[in-house]
Design a protein around this motif. Sequence first.
Motif, mmCIF file in Angstrom:
data_model
loop_
_atom_site.group_PDB
_atom_site.id
_atom_site.type_symbol
_atom_site.label_atom_id
_atom_site.label_comp_id
_atom_site.label_asym_id
_atom_site.label_seq_id
_atom_site.Cartn_x
_atom_site.Cartn_y
_atom_site.Cartn_z
ATOM 1 N N HIS A 1 -17.703 23.822 -0.521
ATOM 2 C CA HIS A 1 -19.154 23.683 -0.693
ATOM 3 C C HIS A 1 -19.853 23.950 0.633
ATOM 4 N N HIS B 1 -10.701 23.978 -3.029
ATOM 5 C CA HIS B 1 -11.389 23.293 -1.928
ATOM 6 C C HIS B 1 -10.389 22.828 -0.880
ATOM 7 N N GLU C 1 -18.622 27.846 -2.453
ATOM 8 C CA GLU C 1 -19.247 27.361 -3.685
ATOM 9 C C GLU C 1 -20.689 27.006 -3.345
ATOM 10 N N HIS D 1 -10.875 29.265 -7.252
ATOM 11 C CA HIS D 1 -11.722 28.092 -6.955
ATOM 12 C C HIS D 1 -10.841 26.982 -6.384
HETATM 13 ZN ZN LIG Z 1 -15.589 23.224 -6.713
#
Ligand SMILES: [Zn+2]
Length: 276
Positions: free
Chosen positions: A47, A12, A88, A10
């Motif tokens: 995202h 970004h 995500e 995970h």
């Molecule tokens: Zn996240």
Amino acid sequence: MRYIIDHDLHNHSYLSPCSRGDSRQTREAIFAYGMTNGYKLLALTDHGWDDKVDDKGARGWHANTMNHLRENLPLPQAKDLKFILGCEIDMNRHGIIGLSPEEQENFEYFIISVSHLNLTHFTIDPEQVGSDAASRKEYYKMRLHMVLDNDSLPFHKIGLAHFTTGNICNADLFGCISLFTDEELREIFSKVAARGMGVELNFPAISYNDEQLAVILRPFRTAKECGCKFYLGGDSHNPEPFRTRKQNFEKIIELLELEESDKWEFVIRMIESLGE
Ligand SMILES: [Zn+2]
Ligand SMILES: [Zn+2]
């Protein structure tokens, strides 16, 4: 054998709005973090909202289409570090998951964040659901079952992101998590285990006090009892958190007494395929 810290699923890049356009948060910076820590597997999980999915008026990360997320390709690779592109994904307030079946197939991996209840009007209707612990707990529980009862999702490559994030209830996270009964948690995590979905670990173990830890550990201990499998996913948006990431993972593993046999099969499979 103790659970080995060999991955972070995970991460970004600057493409995610919560990175606030941090130009340092590049695929190369994330890859360097993986190399420094001796990981074998990394995932990029910005995202996004698939523009092929009708949001029915509950808009979220629409600026980040799946093609936009693919701008990070190609990801750096090394013979002993695999870097995969994931994403995500949210479920909006109408129960719509923002990734079309076609893109669910295209992505090697993705995480679903049922817990993003901070996204007012996107994931939650403030006229219907209050901001107090009890309202948030019931709404979160309902959303979890909605995802888990969805027969069409490829759960073997889906992670359940940050089960205890503060975003569930900014007013009172610990109160909210405490409201789940053991039976309710068992119901949720038995389904997660049966689906083969990975349970993400990243709660800030090194910052919580003992009282907070007791609250946060209960769901994950229940998940373990139910036979769930776990993966590590730091959820870093900027380079600074990379410095303490592994230390926090160590603490989580120690607290939950995790063994290699508790590792999510997806991680094991991906690492086994290194160098193929
Ligand atoms: Zn996240
Ligand atoms: Zn998230």
